[in-house]
Motif scaffolding. Sequence first.
Motif, short mmCIF file in Angstrom:
data_model
loop_
_atom_site.label_atom_id
_atom_site.label_comp_id
_atom_site.label_asym_id
_atom_site.label_seq_id
_atom_site.Cartn_x
_atom_site.Cartn_y
_atom_site.Cartn_z
N ILE A 122 0.80 -1.21 0.00
CA ILE A 122 0.00 0.00 0.00
C ILE A 122 0.84 1.27 0.00
O ILE A 122 0.52 2.25 -0.68
N ASN A 123 1.96 1.28 0.72
CA ASN A 123 2.79 2.48 0.76
C ASN A 123 3.40 2.78 -0.61
O ASN A 123 3.50 3.94 -1.01
N SER A 124 3.80 1.75 -1.33
CA SER A 124 4.35 1.98 -2.67
C SER A 124 3.26 2.45 -3.64
O SER A 124 3.52 3.26 -4.52
N ILE A 125 2.03 1.96 -3.43
CA ILE A 125 0.91 2.41 -4.26
C ILE A 125 0.69 3.90 -4.06
O ILE A 125 0.59 4.68 -5.02
N LEU A 149 -1.36 -5.17 -8.13
CA LEU A 149 -2.31 -4.16 -7.67
C LEU A 149 -1.75 -2.75 -7.78
O LEU A 149 -2.45 -1.82 -8.19
N ALA A 150 -0.49 -2.58 -7.40
CA ALA A 150 0.10 -1.24 -7.44
C ALA A 150 0.07 -0.66 -8.84
O ALA A 150 -0.35 0.48 -9.05
N LYS A 151 0.50 -1.44 -9.83
CA LYS A 151 0.55 -0.95 -11.21
C LYS A 151 -0.85 -0.61 -11.72
O LYS A 151 -1.05 0.40 -12.40
N VAL A 152 -1.82 -1.44 -11.41
CA VAL A 152 -3.18 -1.23 -11.89
C VAL A 152 -3.77 0.05 -11.31
O VAL A 152 -4.35 0.88 -12.03
N ILE A 153 -3.63 0.24 -10.00
CA ILE A 153 -4.21 1.41 -9.36
C ILE A 153 -3.51 2.68 -9.82
O ILE A 153 -4.16 3.69 -10.11
#
Length: 323
Positions: A29-32, A196-200
Motif C-alpha cells: 500500500i505504501n508503494s501504491i 495491484l500497485a501498477k493497476v491502481i
Amino acid sequence: MTSKQLDLCFVCDCTGSMGSYLAAAKENINSIITDIVHAESTDVRFALIQYRDHPPEDRSFVVQSSPFTTSLDEMSSFVSSLKADGGGDTPEAVTDGLFAALSLPWRDAAAKVICLIADAPPHGLMHTGDGFPKGCPCEKDPLQVTKEIASKGIVIYAVGAEPGLSQSCPLSRDFMRAIAEITTGLFLPLANAKMLAKVIVAGAVEQIQLREVLKGIAEEVRELKLKRNVTDEEAQKFVEKKVQEANIQTIQIALDDVYDGKLGTLNTAWLQYSLITDVRDKLMPASAPHLDPSFTASAAPHPAPSFTAAAAAPHPVTRGGDD
C-alpha cells in the motif's frame, strides 16, 4: 487548489478467506500511495473501508471506515489495522462497504476512484448458502448503490481474488464485472497481488488525464455552441475525436490469460435489472445446477494477468467526470 485532485478509496473484504490477499495489500500500500503521488504530482487523498458481515454470520463488525487523509503515515496506520477473520456464510457485506464508500465526503473537483478488493459475492446473489437470500439486511441493493456511485462520477476498479471469487458463486465474477461496467471502470482479476500497485497507479493517472482533457474539451464545445447551432450528436462526435487525439494512457489487461479465453460477454441482465435478486433469478434459477461452465476450479493455477500502460481505445467520455 490544484486542478489535479484525486480521491481514492480502498474497500476491502476482511473476512477469513481474504487473509493472504490482505497481507500482500498491506505490504504494497505504501508503494501504491507513493507511486500515485509521484506519477502526476497529484493532490491526493486516500481512504480505507473494511467490511465483514451482518450478525449472526459475523459478530465482529459489518463496516469500519477510515476517513480521507493526505498523510502517508496515517494511511499506513489504517492499513496496518486490517485483519482477516470471520465471515460466516459465503456472501459478505459488500453492499455495506460500497455504500460506506459512497457516503464519504468526495471532492467535487477530484477524479474519484473506488478500488473494491473481494473474493465473495454480496447477499442476494445465491439461492443457497446465503444467510440473507432476499438481499442484504442493510436494506440496500448493491446494483442501486453502484448506480448512485456512478451518478457521482466515481469509478470502480473491481479486483477479484481468484480462484476464490469464481469458486464462491457462479455469478460472483460477473457481479464484479457489472459494477465496474456501470461506473465505466475496470474488472481486474488478479492472481498476483503485486499487480495491484501498477493497476491502481495507471488507473488513477488515467482518471486525472481524462478529467483534464475533458475540461478543455468542454470549453471548446461551449464556444462552438455559441458560434453556431451544434446538435448534441455533432458535439458528441467532436468530444470523441478530441479524446482520441489526446492519446490518453489507458490500462490494457489481458483478461483471457486468467480465464483461458472463457471470460465471455457480460449478460445484459446486469444492466437491465435494478435488484440483485432479479438478476439472480433471471440468470440462475433455483432449480438450475450451480455450476460455472466458464471456470474450472480444478484447473492448474492461472498466470497473473499481463499489464501494459499503452495507448488503447478510449473509455466512454463520461468516465470519472462531474456533470
